[in-house]
Write a protein that holds these residues in place. Structure first.
Motif, PDB file in Angstrom:
ATOM      1  N   MET A 101       0.871  -1.251   0.220  1.00  0.00           N
ATOM      2  CA  MET A 101      -0.090  -0.052   0.013  1.00  0.00           C
ATOM      3  C   MET A 101       0.801   1.095   0.226  1.00  0.00           C
ATOM      4  O   MET A 101       0.383   2.205  -0.620  1.00  0.00           O
ATOM      5  CB  MET A 101      -0.960  -0.014   1.199  1.00  0.00           C
ATOM      6  N   GLU A 102       2.218   1.351   0.596  1.00  0.00           N
ATOM      7  CA  GLU A 102       3.008   2.288   0.493  1.00  0.00           C
ATOM      8  C   GLU A 102       3.171   2.836  -1.051  1.00  0.00           C
ATOM      9  O   GLU A 102       3.189   4.103  -1.459  1.00  0.00           O
ATOM     10  CB  GLU A 102       4.258   1.982   1.055  1.00  0.00           C
ATOM     11  N   THR A 103       3.463   1.839  -2.034  1.00  0.00           N
ATOM     12  CA  THR A 103       3.454   2.232  -3.278  1.00  0.00           C
ATOM     13  C   THR A 103       2.142   2.875  -3.806  1.00  0.00           C
ATOM     14  O   THR A 103       2.398   3.968  -4.369  1.00  0.00           O
ATOM     15  CB  THR A 103       3.822   0.957  -4.081  1.00  0.00           C
ATOM     16  N   VAL A 104       0.929   2.379  -3.394  1.00  0.00           N
ATOM     17  CA  VAL A 104      -0.148   3.214  -3.948  1.00  0.00           C
ATOM     18  C   VAL A 104      -0.351   4.542  -3.405  1.00  0.00           C
ATOM     19  O   VAL A 104      -0.652   5.338  -3.974  1.00  0.00           O
ATOM     20  CB  VAL A 104      -1.292   2.473  -3.667  1.00  0.00           C
ATOM     21  N   GLN A 105       0.127   4.752  -2.006  1.00  0.00           N
ATOM     22  CA  GLN A 105       0.181   6.000  -1.601  1.00  0.00           C
ATOM     23  C   GLN A 105       1.003   6.947  -2.020  1.00  0.00           C
ATOM     24  O   GLN A 105       1.024   8.210  -2.266  1.00  0.00           O
ATOM     25  CB  GLN A 105       0.392   5.909  -0.021  1.00  0.00           C
TER      26      GLN A 105
END
Length: 579
Positions: free
Chosen positions: A563-567
């Motif tokens: 999810m860090e990549t999405v953020q």
């Protein structure tokens, strides 16, 4: 005597001239004149005739052409630029003949065989504005060809032209020339350790334009079947189709693609029968390894494909590794319709209307033959495009895509493309183990499948592994040195996720992908670099083409294990002004 009425007509006018003509003449007058004469005879005149135009006059370093159709005029101009660029590849840069072209649709005055008036003058002024190797067109041309040709346009805005009263709105059609692609590639690619082959587009010998899809489909199927053999290194379809219609020595093609062997051929289809000529060439060692002609009933098309594959593998590897056979369609009509539909899907990023036409054709193919696996998996991909790219972001499209992909694998589990399409859609359902299983099956069935490699790279990005994704795309680009634009989209995505924003901007501004929905990633990359004004402009242009986009829909839809990549993407989108 009454005054004779001035004769007029509406025409599409093309004006072209040679960049740096005076310099070329000063350096070598004899060679320049001889080269221009040869180019007019072998390139210009055949192109003009093929597109229903006429050469009005030749003016030293320039030429004036007339066409009855704006579509024909622009198509001829693009072909002219491409073939001139092809012819230049063998020349030193200082001796290359490069054209500027201007096109206008307007009223012209007829004087015998000559033409005058503002219709001609505006085309000439556009030509003088154009960059070397480019085409500039008036708004009237762009309006006429819009949705008729698979092109995007740079909007250059209104321009004041010498001796023309009103400003003229100018556009630059975006198209690839051979020279552009050629210059971006290394001069020589090293030969792989295993036997390497490129299958060139088969020539349509029927004389009927509607049979072009048959010849292209035959080529594509041969590439797919060869790609299933792990003992071969097979260049992907998009790279070999870059040579379609070009008269280039096979040794040059082999060198540019980094392969040793070339397969070329022709196909003629008439009255339920076909004649296929095939030859396998050793472009490095010289000589023909194998050649054969097949005169068969059209119903034997798939058995002929199998025979050709067997002969090639026997010649290059020595032994055919038995793989589960792909399931072939029973209906030739369904096959023809599917071939036409699949040819439109790759043009989606530059020509969105194509996906609608592809949907209609693929639905028809399935109606004709409900158990046609290939048509089902392509239609699955169409519904996924409609959902994922916010064209019709409905749950119905999402569920229909998954249903069709599962159906395709159920019908033919030996079709590698069906396996990776299902694997890709399962990732969007967050079904990671099942997705991984399908991709492994795809690579086991077809080790040379570059589309599967690039699609798997996207999943690596969202798993927090952008460097692995960049490496995977690099492998795909070796198998597909002249790829479709969406490969660069995925590469830009990986660069952004890796924090390599400068490389992301450079990649996403490439002509091949710039006007696709990848523009949102470009906007985010510019924002991360602090180039806010550019970022906001690119975001606005993206929204103009994709008005249904929202960050919330995008973020919820991504196949993200990390999810860090999405953020990181959400942050960039917001900085660029997207909502």
């Amino acid at each position: 005597m009454a005054e004779e009425r001035v004769k007029r007509r509406l025409a599409a006018i093309v004006v072209a001239d040679v960049v740096g003509y005076s310099r070329l003449m000063e350096e070598d007058e004899v060679t320049t004149l001889a080269t221009l004469k040869e180019r007019r005879a072998t390139i210009l005149q055949p192109i003009v005739r093929a597109h229903g135009g006429r050469v009005v006059k030749v003016m030293g370093d320039g030429v004036l052409l007339e066409f009855a159709s704006a579509v024909n005029a622009l198509s001829a101009a693009i072909e002219l630029q491409r073939k001139m660029a092809d012819a230049n590849t063998a020349l030193p840069e200082a001796r290359r003949i490069v054209l500027r072209i201007g096109i206008n649709l307007g009223d012209v005055v007829i004087d015998g065989s000559d033409l005058y008036g503002d219709g001609v003058n505006i085309a000439a002024r556009l030509q003088s504005l154009a960059e070397p190797g480019a085409i500039y067109v008036a708004a009237a041309i762009r309006d006429q060809v819009n949705r008729k040709l698979p092109l995007s346009f740079d909007d250059l805005g209104p321009k004041s032209l010498k001796n023309i009263a009103e400003p003229v709105h100018v556009y630059r059609p975006l198209f690839e020339t051979w020279a552009t692609v050629y210059d971006e590639k290394p001069a020589t690619l090293p030969l792989p350790a295993k036997p390497s082959i490129a299958v060139l587009p088969f020539t349509n010998m029927s004389g009927e334009a509607e049979q072009e899809a048959f010849a292209d489909g035959l080529t594509e199927d041969l590439i797919t079947d060869l790609s299933r053999n792990a003992g071969l290194f097979v260049i992907a379809r998009h790279s070999t189709f870059a040579y379609k219609g070009k008269s280039i020595d096979v040794r040059v093609i082999a060198r540019d693609l980094g392969v040793r062997y070339i397969l070329e051929g022709s196909a003629r289809r008439t009255a339920g029968r076909m004649r296929i000529n095939v030859q396998l060439i050793d472009a490095v060692g010289g000589g023909h390894l194998w050649a054969e002609r097949f005169d068969r009933s059209l119903e034997d098309i798939f058995s002929v494909q199998d025979e050709v594959i067997g002969k090639i593998v026997e010649a290059l590897v020595g032994q055919l590794v038995e793989l589960p056979p792909r399931k072939r369609p029973k209906s030739l009509e369904a096959y023809d319709v599917c071939v036409r539909g699949r040819s439109l899907i790759s043009s989606f990023t530059s020509f969105p209307e194509a996906i609608r036409e592809a949907q209609i054709l693929l639905e028809r193919a399935i109606l004709i033959e409900p158990e046609y696996s290939e048509a089902s998996r392509w239609l699955a991909f169409v519904h996924w495009q409609l959902w994922a790219h916010s064209i019709e972001p409905s749950d119905e499209n999402r569920s229909r895509a998954l249903e069709l992909a599962r159906r395709a694998v159920q019908l033919d589990g030996s079709d590698a493309a069906a396996r990776w399409v299902l694997g890709y859609l399962l990732a969007y359902e967050k079904s990671w183990p099942a997705s991984d299983t399908e991709f492994k099956a795809a690579f086991r069935l077809e080790p040379n499948n570059t589309d599967a490699l690039v699609m798997s790279s996207e999943l690596a990005v969202y798993a927090g592994q952008p460097l692995e994704a960049i490496d995977t795309i690099s492998r795909a680009l070796r198998l597909n040195p002249r790829p479709p634009g969406w490969y660069y989209w995925e590469l830009g995505l990986a660069y952004y996720a890796a924090g390599r924003y400068v490389e992301a901007v450079k990649t996403l501004r490439m002509e091949a992908t710039y006007r696709s929905a990848s523009r949102r990633i470009l906007a985010a990359s510019l924002a991360q670099l602090g180039r806010k004004d550019e970022a906001i402009r690119e975001a606005a242009l993206f929204m103009a083409k994709t008005p249904n986009f929202t960050i919330a829909h995008w973020a919820a839809a991504q196949p993200a294990r990390d999810m860090e990549t999405v953020q990181r993407f959400v942050e960039g989108y917001r900085m660029a002004g997207l909502r």
